[in-house]
Each structure stands twice: as structure tokens, then as C-alpha cells.
Motif scaffolding. Sequence first.
Motif, short mmCIF file in Angstrom:
data_model
loop_
_atom_site.label_atom_id
_atom_site.label_comp_id
_atom_site.label_asym_id
_atom_site.label_seq_id
_atom_site.Cartn_x
_atom_site.Cartn_y
_atom_site.Cartn_z
N GLU A 63 27.38 -18.65 -16.51
CA GLU A 63 26.00 -18.71 -15.93
C GLU A 63 25.87 -17.65 -14.95
O GLU A 63 26.62 -16.98 -14.43
CB GLU A 63 25.69 -20.09 -15.20
CG GLU A 63 26.76 -20.54 -14.39
CD GLU A 63 26.32 -21.70 -13.34
OE1 GLU A 63 25.33 -21.58 -12.70
OE2 GLU A 63 27.11 -22.76 -13.28
N TRP A 64 24.75 -17.47 -14.37
CA TRP A 64 24.31 -16.49 -13.31
C TRP A 64 24.81 -16.84 -11.98
O TRP A 64 24.77 -16.26 -10.88
CB TRP A 64 22.87 -16.03 -13.27
CG TRP A 64 22.51 -15.16 -14.43
CD1 TRP A 64 22.84 -15.24 -15.67
CD2 TRP A 64 21.62 -14.02 -14.32
NE1 TRP A 64 22.27 -14.10 -16.48
CE2 TRP A 64 21.45 -13.52 -15.50
CE3 TRP A 64 21.04 -13.60 -13.26
CZ2 TRP A 64 20.81 -12.12 -15.63
CZ3 TRP A 64 20.21 -12.24 -13.56
CH2 TRP A 64 20.05 -11.68 -14.80
N GLN A 65 24.79 -18.47 -11.55
CA GLN A 65 24.96 -19.13 -10.58
C GLN A 65 23.98 -18.94 -9.40
O GLN A 65 24.16 -18.55 -8.33
CB GLN A 65 26.35 -18.74 -9.89
CG GLN A 65 27.56 -19.41 -10.80
CD GLN A 65 29.02 -19.11 -10.45
OE1 GLN A 65 29.02 -17.98 -9.67
NE2 GLN A 65 29.60 -20.23 -10.40
N VAL A 66 22.86 -18.43 -9.85
CA VAL A 66 21.70 -18.36 -8.91
C VAL A 66 21.52 -19.21 -7.86
O VAL A 66 20.88 -19.04 -6.69
CB VAL A 66 20.58 -17.93 -9.52
CG1 VAL A 66 19.27 -17.65 -8.69
CG2 VAL A 66 20.41 -16.56 -10.46
N ASP A 67 21.78 -20.65 -8.13
CA ASP A 67 21.22 -21.80 -7.16
C ASP A 67 22.33 -21.66 -6.29
O ASP A 67 22.28 -21.77 -5.00
CB ASP A 67 21.39 -23.06 -8.15
CG ASP A 67 22.55 -23.27 -9.25
OD1 ASP A 67 23.25 -22.22 -9.54
OD2 ASP A 67 22.77 -24.56 -9.64
N GLU A 68 23.57 -21.53 -6.52
CA GLU A 68 24.74 -21.50 -5.84
C GLU A 68 24.53 -20.37 -4.83
O GLU A 68 24.73 -20.58 -3.64
CB GLU A 68 26.18 -21.20 -6.31
CG GLU A 68 26.54 -22.79 -7.05
CD GLU A 68 26.28 -22.77 -8.64
OE1 GLU A 68 26.75 -23.53 -9.23
OE2 GLU A 68 25.31 -22.03 -8.80
N ASN A 114 20.22 -19.75 -18.76
CA ASN A 114 21.63 -19.26 -18.15
C ASN A 114 21.63 -19.01 -16.72
O ASN A 114 22.69 -18.78 -16.23
CB ASN A 114 22.09 -18.23 -18.78
CG ASN A 114 22.08 -18.04 -20.53
OD1 ASN A 114 22.55 -19.42 -20.73
ND2 ASN A 114 21.92 -17.26 -21.11
N VAL A 115 20.58 -19.54 -16.09
CA VAL A 115 20.68 -19.20 -14.70
C VAL A 115 21.05 -19.90 -13.63
O VAL A 115 21.81 -19.53 -12.52
CB VAL A 115 18.81 -18.98 -14.28
CG1 VAL A 115 18.82 -18.59 -12.70
CG2 VAL A 115 18.44 -17.55 -14.86
N PHE A 116 21.09 -21.32 -14.01
CA PHE A 116 21.54 -22.27 -13.05
C PHE A 116 22.89 -23.01 -13.65
O PHE A 116 23.50 -23.55 -12.80
CB PHE A 116 20.26 -23.29 -12.92
CG PHE A 116 19.20 -22.52 -12.21
CD1 PHE A 116 19.51 -21.76 -11.03
CD2 PHE A 116 17.96 -22.92 -12.55
CE1 PHE A 116 18.05 -21.42 -10.37
CE2 PHE A 116 16.89 -22.54 -12.09
CZ PHE A 116 17.02 -21.75 -10.85
N ASP A 117 23.12 -23.01 -14.89
CA ASP A 117 24.11 -23.75 -15.44
C ASP A 117 24.55 -23.01 -16.75
O ASP A 117 23.82 -22.13 -17.42
CB ASP A 117 23.99 -25.35 -15.57
CG ASP A 117 23.02 -25.68 -16.64
OD1 ASP A 117 23.28 -25.28 -17.95
OD2 ASP A 117 22.02 -26.14 -16.40
#
Length: 406
Positions: free
Chosen positions: A199-204, A189-192
Motif C-alpha cells: 500500500e501507499w500508506q497515505v493515511d499514516e 491501494n492508497v490506505f491498505d
Amino acid sequence: MLFRALVVCNLKLPALSLLLWASPMLAAHTTTFVIDMRDEVKSHRFDSQTAAVGVRGGTAPLTWDETVLAVDPDGDGRYEVTVTFPRAPFGGQAVAYKFKVERKDSPRDGWEDGRNRQLLLREPNATVTRVFNSPPEPIIPSRVGDIRRHDAFPSKWLAPRDVQVYLPPGYATETSRRYPVLYLHDGQNVFDATSAGMEWQVDETSEALIGDGTLPPFIVVAVSNTDARRDEYTPTFVAFKRDDGLLVKGGGKANLYGRFLLKELKHFIDKTYRTRTDAASTAIGGASHGGLVSLYLALEYPQVFGQASILSPSAMWDNDVLIKRVLALPRKLPVRFWVDVGALEPVDLVLAARRLHDALAKKGWHEGDDLHFVEQEDGAHDEISWASRVPDMLKFLWAQRAKPRP
């Protein structure tokens, strides 16, 4: 608790960092859900004399704990409920929701099958018409940056699981540079949003904060969970009956999960990627049981994990077993702690997060230095709420490493 069909709510915006990419929509959005129950009625799976139907979700005023009931205005088996969302979810994400049948004799049952459904709030007024239990539409992954996959990563202690590694801008070209690392649980759930519908949207968030110079570059290792999530993320075995009579039994494999992380996964990450391996450059984090196991690992291995992000932790596990461990420490450990919780989460969880903060403060951690506590006014127990706290959480972890601008 059951609500009437029309819900209108006014909430204050949280005092959090908002990134430009998030494009928060401040206008209210009104959605009418039309729940087609005709097939359920024909098959005798739904009887309006003994059951009701409505919607639950993860964006206020919807919650996952209470059903907003629908009504059948024309008596034709199509139920309607209108909900006004004060604002769209953080980061432009979709509202995650499900229809649910309510029966007095089985309050825990009645959910639609499969994962959460998604609703994008694009228009000020919209209607969603859907047959009850119709399958969810596919979710197209939304990712940014350089994310590497290591599927079915093996372990001699636990079942294999997928691992994803986010590499920051400049990693491919600055070949002599080494990077701090954040390990996050529930990594699917971290990236998508393909797993949970949120999601957590950690990448964005990482790309934005690194790209504008707010934070120095860092690596994120997202470790997916397995069917044994509760056992692996909890430090002790428990067996007790809840107030509703449900037997809760399990837990106690956090020590094996810790061995997997330290002896197998971290060894592989440090060998494969250009990491900084000192404790101050190594952080652990997660939410709910993932927050609990992050606390456990920070207490168990302070020489490895010098920073811990503990979001919405289930710190009440086994009668506050880890809070008691904090209070029993002979001295403060060299670990920096971010602890947070949402005010809309279950009361026992909110109170446990406060007790954890107070225990850390009592043992010598100082607010604003090596301890930071956030109680988000409209935060719920879901990925979107955690995503909205990720920007400030990352700043707490890595901002002290940022070079001052001239």
C-alpha cells in the motif's frame, strides 16, 4: 534473466524523508524459501526436466521481472532458495512475493494464483515453507484516521467504483475550516494492502505530517480502479504487437474518466465535504498508468487541477503522445508538477519520465519551484516504493500552505 539460488545484495538507503512511525529496520534479513512442489509433480503439472521454480517479489534483491531460481537439494520435490534482504520495506510493510514456474516455451505463465503473498521481516533469519499455489493468508487492513467509504459510486459514463475519503485531524471540530484536496487513482491501494499486498500508506503519512505541524490539514480522495483500468487511464487508443508477439490493443477513455471525476465525483465531494475548490487547492495524482492519466487531466483541466503528482508514469504511451502535447503547448500552464521514477523500473519507463521532465523544463517549468523531479536510486515499480516517496510528494503539494512556526 534467471538468477542462481543464493542472492546477497548491498543497496544504499534512499535520501528520503523517514517518519518515526515507519520504524525502518536497517539490519539485513535472510529468508530461506522452501517451495513444496510435490503435489505439482504428482499431478504432472511440474516436470523438473523441462521447468524450474523460484521466487519473484517487490523488495530488493527480489524483483517482479526476474526469477530467483530454487534448487531441490534432496531430490524430494521440495525446492529451496535463500535470499538476503538488505533492509525491510519502507513503513514496516511486508515483502510482497510469489512463487513462479519457469518454462522456456511460456515465460509469461507459471505464476501462483491470486494476489501477492506477504512476508514480514521480523527476525534476522527465517524459513518460509509453503506448498506451491497455496492460497494467501487474509490481510488485516491497517488504517489510521477518519476514512469514509462511498462504495459503488455511480457514473453515467463509466462503471461504478469504490471511493474512500480521508479526513484530516480536526475536521470534525473545526467546522468553519475548508481543506485542499488530493485525488488519487488506484484508490484500493492508497490506505491498505488488502488488494495488492502492498500500500501507499497515505493515511499514516498524512496523519504524521499533519500531526507534527509539518503540513496543514488536507483531504485525500482515493478512487478505486475497475477492470477497465488501462482504457480509463490512457488518452488514446493503440493497437500494436510487442517484441514477444503479444498484441496490445485498447485505451482511449481518459476523456470519459475525466468527465466522471469532474462532473460527478468532484461535484459530490465538494458538496459533501468542506473543500477548497480553487485549482491551487486541488491536486491529482497516481502511479504508472495512474501517473499518465494525472498528466492528461492536468493538461486538459488546468483550471481545475492546479497540482499534479505523477509517479512512475507510463509516459511512453502511444509514442510519447502526452510528452509531445507538453512540447506543443503555446505557453506554460498554471500547474505545479511532481514527477518521479525509480531507477530499478523498466528502462523505457525511466527514460520516458526523464523526457517528460525535460519537456516541462523546456516549456518554462522551474525545478524547485513549480516542478520537482526525483529519480529514486533503489525505487521499483510497486506500492512500497511509491509509499516511500509519498512524504516528500505531499510536502511538495502542501508545504507552501503551512504556517511558519513562531
